[in-house]
Design a protein around this motif. Structure first.
Motif, mmCIF file in Angstrom:
data_model
loop_
_atom_site.group_PDB
_atom_site.id
_atom_site.type_symbol
_atom_site.label_atom_id
_atom_site.label_comp_id
_atom_site.label_asym_id
_atom_site.label_seq_id
_atom_site.Cartn_x
_atom_site.Cartn_y
_atom_site.Cartn_z
ATOM 1 N N TYR A 187 11.983 10.217 6.036
ATOM 2 C CA TYR A 187 11.702 11.367 5.178
ATOM 3 C C TYR A 187 12.677 11.382 4.005
ATOM 4 N N THR A 188 12.139 11.766 2.861
ATOM 5 C CA THR A 188 12.966 11.939 1.664
ATOM 6 C C THR A 188 13.355 13.408 1.572
ATOM 7 N N VAL A 189 14.644 13.648 1.365
ATOM 8 C CA VAL A 189 15.164 15.013 1.273
ATOM 9 C C VAL A 189 15.914 15.143 -0.047
ATOM 10 N N VAL A 190 15.613 16.214 -0.800
ATOM 11 C CA VAL A 190 16.289 16.471 -2.072
ATOM 12 C C VAL A 190 16.547 17.971 -2.185
ATOM 13 N N ALA A 191 17.711 18.337 -2.719
ATOM 14 C CA ALA A 191 18.077 19.753 -2.910
ATOM 15 C C ALA A 191 18.410 19.963 -4.379
ATOM 16 N N GLU A 192 17.656 20.858 -5.047
ATOM 17 C CA GLU A 192 17.830 21.103 -6.474
ATOM 18 C C GLU A 192 18.025 22.600 -6.719
ATOM 19 N N ALA A 193 18.812 22.916 -7.740
ATOM 20 C CA ALA A 193 19.144 24.305 -8.064
ATOM 21 C C ALA A 193 18.363 24.768 -9.280
ATOM 22 N N THR A 238 6.025 7.755 3.721
ATOM 23 C CA THR A 238 4.750 7.033 3.758
ATOM 24 C C THR A 238 3.627 7.841 3.132
ATOM 25 N N ASP A 239 3.677 9.148 3.247
ATOM 26 C CA ASP A 239 2.642 10.009 2.673
ATOM 27 C C ASP A 239 3.319 11.276 2.146
ATOM 28 N N PRO A 240 3.774 11.263 0.873
ATOM 29 C CA PRO A 240 4.507 12.412 0.329
ATOM 30 C C PRO A 240 3.733 13.724 0.379
ATOM 31 N N ASP A 241 2.401 13.666 0.415
ATOM 32 C CA ASP A 241 1.605 14.888 0.423
ATOM 33 C C ASP A 241 1.380 15.425 1.839
#
Length: 834
Positions: free
Chosen positions: A432-438, A452-455
């Motif tokens: 899984y890709t994890v990103v934290a943005e402000a 494998t399936d971002p949606d």
């Protein structure tokens, strides 16, 4: 033709300032163009109160629940009243009721709303105060709660507000301050600018141009001040320009007459019932100013972004841009911000002309130097979004009077959680890709998507575990060996494997107990004690060193595993949830239990190297810093949880070892305390990532288990101490059973307090936690009674508590011993985890 005023100098200008104030009042009295018109209720009676004169216009009525509807509040009864104003005047309208929550509207004759109020009077009563021009006005008397509250009586009063005229203080001259004292109460006139705030007005004359400093101070209120001139209108306004909440204005003014309004930050119904204030107008001697010390905050450095709730350093540089600070002078530094106030000082030495000190390299320049007195502040901000800090220095002369003030603002952004670039982690074999943005408001959004399936929709529990793994990767592993608790530990020992199953306090304590029982059991001292043999103090020191060596070996093994994991990640491996939990658990163990054991070993080594041994002041200071109180049964509970045999024998040995070598007790207690405190640190880790709400995740991490009984720390044994100073003031403190004395910040008994009235000291703190306050009172015969008030508010009365009327200077007198409960914040809190 303008009227001519005769009399004392400045009378002409004074007359003009009253004209200006009248014009201001007139503008404020205009009935507010563009305000909302109330909806007229057909057939509703309007009661005429008459023309307002010296006597108040009064009426009583009753809301029956069947009256006319309010123009503005659906479902509320309303009564309407009419009154006339013959001359421009300040008018106060009060609507009171003991059975309802009154709501008041002041209207123009055509129904245009001028003002409204809910709780501006006493308790829930309503009040409107306004400067009104001649004309006809209406009042709607209604309720905030509607008809559901039932019928209720009310009373209405319309009166002129007397005593609102400004008081003339006189002519400001060099060397002579103009002063005034007053108070703000519920009945004080409202401000000319924000009428809901109580205010007092003053004027003064200035014959020649000069720099003027005006201070408005209050112990109980939050002063706000405005300065008005005839020619320039409002010149300045200030809220917290003085010390703490006090207001200050410093301006170069031309000759003329000036008006000062002394008001408050809070509206009158949020004010204390009475708040006293002092006003001082001072003509600054600019030549003298140039020949005195001028301490300034020259630089402030804080992180551009911080996470809400995280402590962070505030570095600064303070320098003297003027002359040497005279002997006896001193400085205070402070930082203030939303929910923040920290103080440094007093600092009395080293303020020569041109000198500058910095708290750290972040704020240094080529000429500034480090000073132990100029230490960085550590603060935290709790609310996300744009925020600010203000760092200031206040300079005092030898007489204790303030002679200088300077500060700098610093803006920063507070984030709701840490941010990080996209990272890939492994949960149950899936990536899984994890990103934290402000966002601009500081709110951090964390997104989790399948590689494998971002949606694809991610299961909520999988999402939490992915965020946790990403948090371990970015917040723990990144910079792991630079963490203060890790950087201080050595990797040079021969590695010894250790297993830390999860983050629970129980796991940390069990792991400690196993090591403790192994080392102490191997020492042979338990058998010696059983045989009636005297213990060798050196052998006790050796056992402390052995526990430190074992802990160091465990750390070397963990550190090697961490470096191996970091290497694999650098080569493309993805951190799994299980690996993240293992690393996190090991770090928690290292920073708590391992660090405590290593510190105890360092103390033994320092004592052996010191000429005075255990009596060396440096060694004693190290011992004091490491001491803590984990609770009476903490060691027994840890040994029991680890299924250790012969617990009674180990506890008997522990008691003897503590007597012969106190460092043994320090070693054990500090490890037990650190293990208990690790829970809060681990929960904070989850809170920062906004994933602390999940019981299932907490269970997986070992932070959500069945509740267990928690040992209560023993109460503090102490005596109240007091001594007479050379200045005639009585100083107070406390002395603990071990001889340690603690002096609270406010500890001197005031001379001018009436006999029999209790005075209370500042908070007495233990390890930063308040345990209560000393209280004292003088009797008419000169004796003094001592007592204590615990943090829970309970009064504690010593058996021996009276001091004689005549005391020798400098001699400490002591009460009998009392027991003071441990502060609530120091008691381990039982929860669904520990």
């Amino acid at each position: 033709m303008e009227p001519v005023l005769v009399g004392r100098p400045g009378a002409h200008r004074l007359g003009r300032v009253f004209i200006v104030l009248t014009l201001i009042a007139g503008v404020l009295a205009l009935p507010g163009s563009g305000t909302v018109l109330g909806q007229e209720s057909a057939g509703c009676e309007v009661t005429d109160l008459g023309t307002l004169g010296d006597d108040a216009l009064e009426a009583v009525g009753r809301w029956t629940t069947e009256d006319c509807d309010s123009r503005f509040r659906a479902g509320s009864d309303a009564h309407t009243y009419r009154f006339r104003v013959a001359t421009a005047v300040r008018v106060r309208v009060d609507l009171t009721s003991t059975g309802a929550d009154p709501y008041l509207y002041l209207l123009a004759e055509d129904g245009t709303r001028i003002a409204d109020n809910d709780d501006g009077g006493a308790e829930l009563d309503a009040r409107v105060e306004r400067d009104l021009l001649p004309g006809v006005y209406l009042i709607e008397a209604t309720t905030a709660g509607g008809r559901s509250r039932g019928a209720a009586d009310f009373a209405i009063s319309v009166s002129q507000v007397a005593g609102c005229e400004p008081v003339h203080l006189g002519t400001l001259e060099p060397g002579t301050d103009l002063t005034a004292s007053g108070s703000w109460t519920l009945d004080t006139c409202g401000s000319r600018f924000v009428v809901e705030h109580p205010a007092r007005g003053y004027t003064f004359s200035l014959e020649e141009a000069g720099r003027v400093r005006i201070d408005l101070t209050s112990e109980d209120g939050d002063p706000v001040m405005s300065l008005v001139s005839v020619s320039g209108g409002i010149i300045s306004a200030n809220d917290d320009g003085g010390e703490r909440r006090d207001a200050r204005i410093v301006k170069y003014l031309q000759a003329g007459v000036y008006f000062i309004e002394a008001t408050t930050y809070l509206e009158r119904d949020y004010q204390p019932l009475r708040a006293d204030f002092d006003l001082t107008v001072h003509l600054v001697d600019e030549e003298a100013e140039q020949n005195r010390s001028r301490l300034k905050i020259e630089k402030v450095r804080v992180p551009a972004e911080v996470v809400a709730g995280d402590p962070f350093p505030v570095h600064y540089r303070v320098g003297n841009a003027g002359k040497d600070l005279a002997a006896g002078g001193f400085a205070l530094m402070y930082v203030v911000g939303p929910g923040v106030f920290e103080l440094r000082g007093p600092i009395a030495d080293g303020w020569q002309a041109g000198v500058a000190y910095h708290s750290g390299s972040e704020a240094a320049n080529v000429t500034s130097a480090l000073s132990d007195d100029v230490a960085p502040f550590e603060v935290s901000l709790e609310r996300s979004g744009p925020s600010w800090l203000f760092v200031a220095v206040v300079t005092y002369g030898a007489d204790g009077n303030e002679i200088g003030f300077h500060g700098l603002w610093q803006n920063l952004s507070v984030l709701s959680a840490p941010t990080f670039e996209p990272v890939v982690v492994d949960v149950d074999g899936a990536r899984y890709t994890v990103v934290a943005e402000a966002g601009s408001d500081g709110k951090v959004t964390t997104e989790v998507s399948s590689t494998t399936d971002p949606d694809e929709e991610v299961d909520p529990q999988v999402r939490l575990r992915a965020i946790y793994a990403a948090g371990v990767l970015t917040q723990l592993l990144d910079g792991l060996f630079e963490r203060p608790g890790i950087e201080a530990l050595s990797e040079e020992a021969h590695p010894a494997p250790v297993t830390v199953a999860n983050l629970s306090t129980a796991t940390l304590l069990e792991t400690f107990a196993q090591r403790y029982a192994s080392v102490v059991g191997a020492s042979g001292m338990i058998d010696s004690l059983a045989a009636g043999e005297a213990l060798n103090p050196i052998a006790i020191e050796e056992s402390v060193l052995q526990m430190a060596d074992t802990a160091s070996a465990e750390f070397a093994w963990m550190a090697s595993a961490w470096r191996s994991l970091l290497g694999r990640i650098e080569n493309g491996a993805k951190l799994s949830f299980e690996d993240g939990l293992e690393v996190h658990s090991q770090v928690a163990y290292a920073e708590s239990v391992v660090a405590a054991a290593v510190t105890a070993g360092e103390i033994v080594t320092a004592a052996r190297a010191a000429e005075e041994g255990w009596s060396d002041p440096g060694v004693q200071e190290m011992m004091a810093e490491a001491r803590c109180n984990p609770g009476t049964n903490a060691l027994r509970d840890a040994l029991d949880a680890a299924d250790i045999t012969d617990i009674d024998g180990l506890l008997a040995l522990d008691a003897e070892m503590r007597v012969l070598r106190p460092i043994h007790g320090v070693s054990v207690d500090s490890a037990l305390c650190a293990a208990a405190e690790a829970r809060a640190t681990n929960l904070r880790f989850l809170q920062r990532l906004s994933i602390n709400h999940s019981p299932e995740l907490r269970r997986m991490l070992g932070l959500e288990t069945s509740p267990e009984p928690v040992s209560s720390p023993d109460p503090h044994q102490l005596r109240i101490i007091a001594r007479m100073g050379e200045d005639g003031r009585l100083e107070h403190g406390v002395e603990f059973a071990g001889g340690e004395q603690v002096l609270p910040p406010e500890r001197f008994l005031s001379e001018d307090v009436p006999a029999g009235r209790w005075q209370v000291s500042g908070e007495v703190e233990v390890d930063g936690d308040p345990i209560g306050r000393i209280r004292a009172r003088r009797f008419a015969d000169g004796r003094t009674e001592l007592g204590f008030v615990g943090a829970d508010g309970e009064a504690i009365i010593p058996g021996i508590r009276y001091l004689p009327a005549t005391l020798p200077v400098g001699v400490w007198f002591r009460s009998s011993e009392i027991e003071v409960p441990v502060a609530a914040s120091m008691v381990p809190t039982p929860s669904a985890g520990e």
